[in-house]
Every structure is written in C-alpha cells, then in structure tokens.
Design a protein around this motif. Structure first.
Motif, PDB file in Angstrom:
ATOM      1  N   TRP A   1      14.137  -1.317  -0.615  1.00  8.29           N
ATOM      2  CA  TRP A   1      13.575  -1.790  -0.775  1.00  8.29           C
ATOM      3  C   TRP A   1      12.401  -1.501  -0.333  1.00  8.29           C
ATOM      4  N   ALA A   2      12.260  -1.056   1.144  1.00  5.74           N
ATOM      5  CA  ALA A   2      10.733  -0.681   1.572  1.00  5.74           C
ATOM      6  C   ALA A   2      10.002   0.238   0.817  1.00  5.74           C
ATOM      7  N   VAL A   3      10.688   1.273  -0.081  1.00  7.35           N
ATOM      8  CA  VAL A   3      10.285   2.455  -1.573  1.00  7.35           C
ATOM      9  C   VAL A   3       9.260   1.174  -2.337  1.00  7.35           C
ATOM     10  N   LEU A   4      10.137   0.202  -2.099  1.00  9.24           N
ATOM     11  CA  LEU A   4       9.579  -0.755  -3.457  1.00  9.24           C
ATOM     12  C   LEU A   4       8.451  -1.634  -3.226  1.00  9.24           C
ATOM     13  N   GLN A   5       8.519  -2.404  -1.882  1.00  6.58           N
ATOM     14  CA  GLN A   5       7.388  -2.380  -1.214  1.00  6.58           C
ATOM     15  C   GLN A   5       6.504  -2.093  -1.294  1.00  6.58           C
ATOM     16  N   LEU A   6       6.285  -0.820  -0.407  1.00  6.32           N
ATOM     17  CA  LEU A   6       5.471  -0.072  -0.686  1.00  6.32           C
ATOM     18  C   LEU A   6       4.989   0.182  -2.083  1.00  6.32           C
ATOM     19  N   PHE A   7       5.107   0.507  -2.932  1.00  9.23           N
ATOM     20  CA  PHE A   7       4.563   0.582  -4.260  1.00  9.23           C
ATOM     21  C   PHE A   7       4.017   0.075  -4.729  1.00  9.23           C
ATOM     22  N   HIS A   8       4.682  -1.814  -4.767  1.00  6.45           N
ATOM     23  CA  HIS A   8       4.480  -2.865  -5.360  1.00  6.45           C
ATOM     24  C   HIS A   8       2.628  -3.090  -4.084  1.00  6.45           C
ATOM     25  N   ILE A   9       2.398  -3.071  -3.155  1.00  7.98           N
ATOM     26  CA  ILE A   9       1.380  -2.761  -1.983  1.00  7.98           C
ATOM     27  C   ILE A   9       0.616  -2.360  -2.708  1.00  7.98           C
ATOM     28  N   LEU A  10       0.867  -0.935  -2.840  1.00  9.46           N
ATOM     29  CA  LEU A  10       0.205   0.230  -3.544  1.00  9.46           C
ATOM     30  C   LEU A  10      -1.108  -0.487  -4.959  1.00  9.46           C
ATOM     31  N   CYS A  11       0.361  -0.777  -5.654  1.00 10.00           N
ATOM     32  CA  CYS A  11      -0.611  -0.903  -6.755  1.00 10.00           C
ATOM     33  C   CYS A  11      -1.487  -2.073  -7.396  1.00 10.00           C
ATOM     34  N   THR A  12      -1.076  -3.474  -6.607  1.00 10.58           N
ATOM     35  CA  THR A  12      -1.846  -4.880  -6.349  1.00 10.58           C
ATOM     36  C   THR A  12      -3.378  -3.930  -5.853  1.00 10.58           C
ATOM     37  N   ASN A  13      -2.869  -3.185  -4.625  1.00 13.12           N
ATOM     38  CA  ASN A  13      -4.458  -3.004  -4.666  1.00 13.12           C
ATOM     39  C   ASN A  13      -5.074  -1.784  -4.859  1.00 13.12           C
ATOM     40  N   SER A  14      -4.590  -0.619  -5.681  1.00 13.37           N
ATOM     41  CA  SER A  14      -5.303   0.535  -6.176  1.00 13.37           C
ATOM     42  C   SER A  14      -6.537  -0.621  -6.782  1.00 13.37           C
ATOM     43  N   GLU A  15      -7.934   0.848  -6.593  1.00  9.63           N
ATOM     44  CA  GLU A  15      -9.261   1.371  -7.167  1.00  9.63           C
ATOM     45  C   GLU A  15      -8.603   1.673  -8.741  1.00  9.63           C
ATOM     46  N   LYS A  16      -8.289   2.855  -8.476  1.00  8.37           N
ATOM     47  CA  LYS A  16      -8.159   3.652  -9.672  1.00  8.37           C
ATOM     48  C   LYS A  16      -6.441   2.950 -10.293  1.00  8.37           C
ATOM     49  N   PRO A  17      -5.665   3.285 -11.502  1.00 13.32           N
ATOM     50  CA  PRO A  17      -4.651   2.927 -12.177  1.00 13.32           C
ATOM     51  C   PRO A  17      -3.671   4.056 -11.379  1.00 13.32           C
ATOM     52  N   LEU A  18      -2.430   4.037 -10.882  1.00  8.73           N
ATOM     53  CA  LEU A  18      -1.715   4.644 -11.295  1.00  8.73           C
ATOM     54  C   LEU A  18      -0.382   5.039 -11.214  1.00  8.73           C
ATOM     55  N   ILE A  19       0.535   5.306 -11.973  1.00 10.22           N
ATOM     56  CA  ILE A  19       1.743   6.030 -12.338  1.00 10.22           C
ATOM     57  C   ILE A  19       2.735   6.373 -11.538  1.00 10.22           C
ATOM     58  N   ILE A  20       3.372   5.643 -11.525  1.00  6.88           N
ATOM     59  CA  ILE A  20       5.031   5.453 -10.489  1.00  6.88           C
ATOM     60  C   ILE A  20       5.944   5.441 -11.211  1.00  6.88           C
ATOM     61  N   SER A  21       7.015   6.549 -11.076  1.00  9.03           N
ATOM     62  CA  SER A  21       7.952   6.889 -11.410  1.00  9.03           C
ATOM     63  C   SER A  21       9.033   7.061 -10.469  1.00  9.03           C
ATOM     64  N   CYS A  22      10.344   5.729 -11.448  1.00  9.01           N
ATOM     65  CA  CYS A  22      11.735   5.448 -10.098  1.00  9.01           C
ATOM     66  C   CYS A  22      11.886   5.875 -10.776  1.00  9.01           C
ATOM     67  N   VAL A  23      13.149   6.889 -10.176  1.00 10.37           N
ATOM     68  CA  VAL A  23      14.590   7.488 -11.283  1.00 10.37           C
ATOM     69  C   VAL A  23      15.407   7.345  -9.928  1.00 10.37           C
ATOM     70  N   ALA A  24      16.540   7.770 -11.152  1.00 11.93           N
ATOM     71  CA  ALA A  24      18.146   7.254 -10.011  1.00 11.93           C
ATOM     72  C   ALA A  24      18.495   8.452 -11.110  1.00 11.93           C
ATOM     73  N   ALA A  25      19.989   8.633 -11.237  1.00 12.14           N
ATOM     74  CA  ALA A  25      20.894   9.208 -11.961  1.00 12.14           C
ATOM     75  C   ALA A  25      21.585   8.869 -13.040  1.00 12.14           C
ATOM     76  N   THR A  26      21.768   7.675 -13.460  1.00 10.67           N
ATOM     77  CA  THR A  26      22.115   6.869 -14.368  1.00 10.67           C
ATOM     78  C   THR A  26      21.385   6.032 -14.531  1.00 10.67           C
ATOM     79  N   LEU A  27      21.517   5.133 -16.172  1.00 12.73           N
ATOM     80  CA  LEU A  27      20.669   3.694 -16.468  1.00 12.73           C
ATOM     81  C   LEU A  27      21.430   2.916 -15.666  1.00 12.73           C
ATOM     82  N   PRO A  28      22.895   2.665 -15.458  1.00  7.64           N
ATOM     83  CA  PRO A  28      23.349   1.754 -15.208  1.00  7.64           C
ATOM     84  C   PRO A  28      23.033   1.842 -13.200  1.00  7.64           C
ATOM     85  N   MET A  29      22.457   2.513 -13.227  1.00  4.95           N
ATOM     86  CA  MET A  29      22.435   2.730 -11.158  1.00  4.95           C
ATOM     87  C   MET A  29      20.913   2.479 -11.699  1.00  4.95           C
ATOM     88  N   VAL A  30      20.033   2.646 -12.472  1.00  3.90           N
ATOM     89  CA  VAL A  30      18.819   1.986 -12.546  1.00  3.90           C
ATOM     90  C   VAL A  30      18.416   0.649 -12.486  1.00  3.90           C
TER      91      VAL A  30
END
Length: 381
Positions: free
Chosen positions: A34-63
């Motif tokens: 949850w903390a990681v996702l909060q950080l990424f949301h804040i980062l994306c909301t306030n970034s002056e440049k486009p960012l690509i952030i990949s969030c990965v897990a072992a399987t699609l159901p886990m994702v």
C-alpha cells in the motif's frame, strides 16, 4: 491521504539521490505494498515529466487480486479514480501529465524482456526467480523497489546491499490503521515461532529444510588458495550442463558458476573450457558419463570421473558443509539452487529425512564432485 510509518520510511529512502533500490522486508499487514502504491500515485500526480512505472508480480492472478485491486481501492477512497484512465486489457493507468503505471506478471516473458521503464516495483519478490529480476532491473532507468515477506533467505536479501541500496524492515506495528481485531488475529500466533518471526516480527524465517542453509555472497573469487578445480555436471535437453570453478583455502570454500546451459554438446564444452584457458585445470565430472569424459579428454581437457560410493549424495553434501561457503554474486543460477535445494520431508512424521530432493541440484552436484576431489587431493591423511 492516510499514510503509515512504513510509507514514511520508504519516502525517506526513495528521495535520496544516492539510493538505487529499496527493499521492503516485513511481516503481515505492515502496509508495504500500500505504501509503495501511495508513493507512486503521489509521484505521478506531481511529476513534471512523464514517467513509466512497472508494477510486477509472479502471476496474473496475483497482479489482479493484489496490487491492481489495492491501487484502485486506494484511488477510489481518495475520490480520484478515473475509469477512463484505466486500460483494463493492457493493465495500465495513465495520468493527465503522461505518467503511466503498468501492472503485469512475469510469467509473460515478452514483458520481462520488453521495453525499459523509469521505476520498477516487484511485489512479493520471494516468488520471482533471481534471473527474472535481473532482466527487469537492467531495463530500469531510475529506481527499483521490492517488497517481500521474509519466509526464507532469497535473492532479495543479497541483491539489495551496499551503499546504493536500503532494506527497510516493517511489522504490523508500523500500521496504525489496523483494527483491534486484526491486531488480535496476528498476535494470537505468537506461539508459532517461525510464523511469528516472519509475519509478526518481519525477520527472515528459518531456512527449514534447506540442504545448505547458510552461505556468503561475494564479489569475486580469491587469487590465493590452497586447491582449485572445476566441477562439471552433464546435461542436454531438459537439464543444463553446469560448470563451477571451486577454490578452497583453510575451511573457506569459494564457488563461481561458469556455465549453466542446455543443449551443449561435448565439443561445445571443450571449446568453452579451452577458449577461456580453463583446459589445464582438473575438471571433475559425473562418473555416469564415461563416454562424455573420454570425448573431453580427446579434446585435451583434463577431465576425470568423480568418485561415488554408497550414500554418495548425502556424503558429498556433508563434505561441502564442512566448509564456510562463499558464492560469487554473478552465480545467479547457483544461488537460486542454494535457496531451493531441500531435504525430503516425511509427511507422516513431519520431519526431514537425510535424502535431498532431485531438483535444483545441477550446479550443486558439480560442486560436490569437485569438493570430493579437492579433499582427496589436498587434505592431509
């Protein structure tokens, strides 16, 4: 936005320009993901440049049941979820400023070897092979974050070390938003020692059942040693050919994985050893492959058969375990074998036997062959 103590620790490490990677090692309900996702949301909301952030897990159901669901819940709670920004088929969420968070599983090899990104998040990293992580890591331009429950020692404990990496340990006590009922459900498990160590205290669990429970990861092999040889375990279609460089000095054993490939003919092995000027070293091979050994000898490789006797596997393991084991960081497949090679468990008595599983043991078999030779050759009678 309500944040946990885990978020505050993560933020402090993430904004440090000297830090490349952050590992969130913690128990259950500590708020790591949850903390990681909060950080990424804040980062994306306030970034002056486009960012690509990949969030990965072992399987699609886990994702889908994990990070992706948490991300949507978080934004819905904050009343900022935009359904039009979410591409369900691609698993991407795009912000007005061009920042994009993508969610995918690593069981899709094209994603692992695909385009680069700015930031990488590996969720429940203990379930992802080291080599998969490496492929993702080298395609990440800026920061890498992983989280994991430390159920056992794995690559996350050895990759995130050094001046450019930080490991943050957290527990349920770092999450002030848990209900009394949730805290009670966690704390009722105090009497289960290993469960409590991992999920309650956020510490690495016992390496229960591991054949080689302890080892040290090193950068390079020593130039000073008492004895040296190569160990070779033949493979071809389904199993890899594994070659290890083995050196020992005193009671310290040093190992470097040189080769771990399928489809190698004996001529390929000979060419590899000769081309890397290793043909003058004794190469101790599986004695069940006499024809292959002779073919290597004909190519001027100093190949010899290993010595096997009754109980050779268990005996060879015992020989290796006499030493303090050091393994080079680049020996990715060997490190994976060490983390997964276990004793067979007798389910009727819930105890481990003295017989190892016949898996995760190609490089480790090669290690046994070589160590037996070194002991016979260099240890005083």
């Amino acid at each position: 936005m309500n944040v946990t103590y885990t978020f505050e620790k993560l933020l402090a490490a993430f904004v440090d320009p000297k830090i490349r990677g952050v590992a969130l090692k913690g128990g259950t309900r500590s708020g790591k993901t949850w903390a990681v996702l909060q950080l990424f949301h804040i980062l994306c909301t306030n970034s002056e440049k486009p960012l690509i952030i990949s969030c990965v897990a072992a399987t699609l159901p886990m994702v889908k049941r994990g990070m992706q669901r948490d991300f949507k819940t978080m934004l819905v709670t904050e009343c900022v979820w935009d359904e039009n920004a979410f591409n369900k088929s691609e698993g991407t969420y795009t912000y007005p400023n061009g920042c994009m968070i993508e969610f995918f599983s690593v069981d899709n090899s094209s994603k692992v070897h695909g385009p680069a990104r700015d930031i990488l998040f590996v969720n429940e990293a203990q379930g992802i092979p080291r080599e998969i992580f490496r492929q993702l890591d080298i395609r990440t331009r800026k920061k890498v974050v992983i989280d994991f429950n430390p159920v056992r020692k794995f690559w996350g404990e050895t990759e995130f070390v050094g001046d450019r990496y930080v490991t943050i340990r957290s527990t349920y006590k770092d999450n002030p938003y848990l209900t009394k009922e949730q805290v009670g459900a966690i704390e009722k498990n105090r009497d289960d020692a290993n469960w409590w160590r991992v999920y309650g205290e956020g510490e690495t669990g016992g390496v229960e059942g591991n054949v080689y429970p302890t080892y040290e990861v090193i950068e390079d092999m020593p130039e000073t040693y008492t004895g040296r040889c190569l160990g070779l375990d033949f493979g071809f279609v389904n199993d890899p050919t594994a070659i290890v460089d083995i050196r020992f000095h005193g009671w310290d054993l040093y190992v470097d994985l040189l080769c771990y490939e399928t489809g190698l003919l004996n001529s390929h092995i000979a060419d590899y050893l000769t081309g890397n000027m290793l043909n003058k070293l004794i190469t101790v091979c599986d004695n069940a492959e006499q024809k292959s050994i002779v073919e290597l000898q004909q190519r001027r490789i100093k190949a010899i058969p290993c010595v096997k006797g009754k109980g050779s596997v268990a005996g060879g393991i015992a020989q290796v375990k006499q030493f303090k084991l050091h393994v080079t960081k680049r020996s990715v497949k060997l490190l994976d074998e060490l983390d997964n090679y276990k004793w067979i468990k007798d389910e009727s008595t819930d105890t481990y036997t003295n017989e190892a599983i016949d898996a995760w043991n190609h490089a480790l078999d090669a290690l046994r062959y070589g160590v037996d030779y070194l002991i016979r050759r260099y240890r005083p009678k």
